[in-house]
Design an enzyme around this catalytic site. Sequence first.
Site, mmCIF file in Angstrom:
data_model
loop_
_atom_site.group_PDB
_atom_site.id
_atom_site.type_symbol
_atom_site.label_atom_id
_atom_site.label_comp_id
_atom_site.label_asym_id
_atom_site.label_seq_id
_atom_site.Cartn_x
_atom_site.Cartn_y
_atom_site.Cartn_z
ATOM 1 N N CYS A 116 148.579 54.954 0.611
ATOM 2 C CA CYS A 116 149.564 53.945 0.172
ATOM 3 C C CYS A 116 149.008 52.968 -0.851
ATOM 4 O O CYS A 116 149.772 52.214 -1.454
ATOM 5 C CB CYS A 116 150.101 53.203 1.380
ATOM 6 S SG CYS A 116 150.723 54.328 2.626
ATOM 7 N N HIS A 240 152.655 46.618 -0.333
ATOM 8 C CA HIS A 240 153.004 47.945 0.193
ATOM 9 C C HIS A 240 154.122 47.780 1.222
ATOM 10 O O HIS A 240 154.070 46.893 2.077
ATOM 11 C CB HIS A 240 151.770 48.587 0.812
ATOM 12 C CG HIS A 240 152.079 49.854 1.552
ATOM 13 N ND1 HIS A 240 152.947 50.791 1.052
ATOM 14 C CD2 HIS A 240 151.655 50.325 2.757
ATOM 15 C CE1 HIS A 240 153.052 51.788 1.927
ATOM 16 N NE2 HIS A 240 152.277 51.531 2.966
ATOM 17 N N ASN A 270 158.778 53.619 4.491
ATOM 18 C CA ASN A 270 157.426 53.643 3.911
ATOM 19 C C ASN A 270 157.274 54.916 3.083
ATOM 20 O O ASN A 270 157.179 56.005 3.635
ATOM 21 C CB ASN A 270 156.391 53.594 5.042
ATOM 22 C CG ASN A 270 154.963 53.642 4.529
ATOM 23 O OD1 ASN A 270 154.715 53.923 3.359
ATOM 24 N ND2 ASN A 270 154.019 53.374 5.412
HETATM 25 N N1 ACO Z 1 161.561 53.506 19.317
HETATM 26 C C1 ACO Z 1 161.623 52.854 20.497
HETATM 27 N N2 ACO Z 1 160.522 52.478 21.181
HETATM 28 C C2 ACO Z 1 159.325 52.764 20.639
HETATM 29 C C3 ACO Z 1 159.198 53.457 19.419
HETATM 30 C C4 ACO Z 1 160.384 53.835 18.766
HETATM 31 N N3 ACO Z 1 160.386 54.485 17.574
HETATM 32 N N4 ACO Z 1 157.895 53.596 19.139
HETATM 33 C C5 ACO Z 1 157.216 53.024 20.144
HETATM 34 N N5 ACO Z 1 158.085 52.522 21.043
HETATM 35 C C6 ACO Z 1 157.787 51.797 22.281
HETATM 36 C C7 ACO Z 1 156.363 52.006 22.766
HETATM 37 O O1 ACO Z 1 156.264 53.154 23.548
HETATM 38 C C8 ACO Z 1 156.121 50.730 23.513
HETATM 39 O O2 ACO Z 1 156.695 50.845 24.797
HETATM 40 P P1 ACO Z 1 155.957 50.217 26.093
HETATM 41 O O3 ACO Z 1 155.883 48.733 25.818
HETATM 42 O O4 ACO Z 1 156.870 50.581 27.225
HETATM 43 O O5 ACO Z 1 154.616 50.858 26.141
HETATM 44 C C9 ACO Z 1 156.903 49.674 22.766
HETATM 45 O O6 ACO Z 1 157.893 50.388 22.002
HETATM 46 C C10 ACO Z 1 156.063 48.845 21.821
HETATM 47 O O7 ACO Z 1 155.270 49.733 21.033
HETATM 48 P P2 ACO Z 1 154.192 49.189 20.051
HETATM 49 O O8 ACO Z 1 153.410 50.345 19.512
HETATM 50 O O9 ACO Z 1 153.452 48.071 20.692
HETATM 51 O O10 ACO Z 1 155.111 48.581 18.885
HETATM 52 P P3 ACO Z 1 154.662 47.748 17.653
HETATM 53 O O11 ACO Z 1 155.300 46.420 17.704
HETATM 54 O O12 ACO Z 1 153.169 47.793 17.426
HETATM 55 O O13 ACO Z 1 155.333 48.547 16.454
HETATM 56 C C11 ACO Z 1 154.770 50.121 14.707
HETATM 57 C C12 ACO Z 1 154.971 49.903 16.212
HETATM 58 C C13 ACO Z 1 156.105 49.869 14.014
HETATM 59 C C14 ACO Z 1 154.314 51.541 14.485
HETATM 60 C C15 ACO Z 1 153.716 49.108 14.202
HETATM 61 O O14 ACO Z 1 152.575 49.157 15.011
HETATM 62 C C16 ACO Z 1 153.316 49.377 12.770
HETATM 63 O O15 ACO Z 1 154.094 49.235 11.844
HETATM 64 N N6 ACO Z 1 152.011 49.734 12.551
HETATM 65 C C17 ACO Z 1 151.525 49.974 11.204
HETATM 66 C C18 ACO Z 1 151.950 51.337 10.756
HETATM 67 C C19 ACO Z 1 151.748 51.532 9.283
HETATM 68 O O16 ACO Z 1 151.895 50.629 8.491
HETATM 69 N N7 ACO Z 1 151.434 52.780 8.910
HETATM 70 C C20 ACO Z 1 151.374 53.167 7.558
HETATM 71 C C21 ACO Z 1 150.081 52.881 6.911
HETATM 72 S S1 ACO Z 1 150.135 53.234 5.230
HETATM 73 C C22 ACO Z 1 149.838 54.893 4.912
HETATM 74 O O17 ACO Z 1 148.802 55.211 4.356
HETATM 75 C C23 ACO Z 1 150.846 55.937 5.242
#
Ligand code: ACO
Length: 324
Positions: A116, A240, A270
């Site tokens: 990214c 990004h 993304n």
């Molecule tokens: N829908 C519903 N519930 C979900 C989903 C979903 N899609 N995904 C996870 N959950 C649940 C989890 O199981 C968890 O449940 P629990 O509390 O019962 O265990 C709860 O939601 C919270 O999950 P978290 O992982 O803590 O959620 P978080 O607030 O961290 O958000 C996310 C997750 C959106 C993935 C976030 O961590 C994020 O954006 N991380 C960065 C990702 C990123 O930017 N990646 C790209 C990098 S750039 C590249 O090179 C491609």
Amino acid sequence: MPTIPSGVRGAVITGWGTALPPKVLTNHDLEKMLDTSHDWIVERSGIHERHVGGTTAGLSVESGRKALDMAGIDPLSIDALVLATTTPDRCVPATSATVQQALGLRCGAFDVNAACSGFDYALVQAHGMIALGAKKVLCIGTDTLARITDWTDRNTAVLFADGSGAVVLEAVEGPGQLLGWDLDADGSAEKYLYAELGGNIQMEGKEVFRRAVRIMVDSATKSMSHAGVTADQIALVVPHQANIRIIEAACSRLDIPMEKAAVVLQHTGNTSSASIPLALCDALDNGRVQPGDLVLLVGFGAGMTAASLILQWGGPGGDSKVLA
Ligand code: ACO
């Protein structure tokens, strides 16, 4: 990274364009495929819908052609094509070769894979080539992440999508738009975000989130320091487009108000290498950048890479003349 030596020939952006596949996948569509909800996706990421489909070459040709048309440039006068992508259409040759042929370019062409952060890496490459004598460089950032996304994995499927953005850089007399830059990578963190050859994206979202904010802030701070500017002087930040909460946290730590951020992720998701040019082009199309404005581009991605540039729009004074 070194500061830019005085006397180096600079460049300005003279044309831009974007491409998004026509197919739109909404959060409500995803609700039917996965154990997720529109509200969860919006609250945790800010994304409402995304575009999916097409090939990396096809989208690159579309955005690249628009950028060339806007700059009013004969494709034969382009000296180099740099295509940032982490999803090439084939292993060999580079997708830039296909794009070069389709756009009617006769110049060197190569792909850059910095995930990214790729478009920022490509822009630094392009400025370097202009310092070494090139006059016109086409920079494209494109990704087709839908092809490497596991559509049964709710951790990743709600985030990733496809798109492309392109800019034309033209050499100017004297220093151009680039005031400062920073490129970074930390291979020890590659385990948090990767896709094996032929496989799908694997991600530890929480860890990526935590690191993303830190490395974006670090990189942006270094670029501003190299450029000799402060956060209050930045007119527009183009981050990004991974997650609105990452953008908010980074802006807050940089002391840049969110009103100064370019955000398109609600409609694009993304799109990796395409995300910064998509957001930049949207800001430009909406008249958010004036001559002389300072623009901060800042990205992070798998690798884990980070990259940033400080551009002064139109060069110092905002009216640099391109070389014939
Ligand atoms: N829908 C519903 N519930 C979900 C989903 C979903 N899609 N995904 C996870 N959950 C649940 C989890 O199981 C968890 O449940 P629990 O509390 O019962 O265990 C709860 O939601 C919270 O999950 P978290 O992982 O803590 O959620 P978080 O607030 O961290 O958000 C996310 C997750 C959106 C993935 C976030 O961590 C994020 O954006 N991380 C960065 C990702 C990123 O930017 N990646 C790209 C990098 S750039 C590249 O090179 C491609």
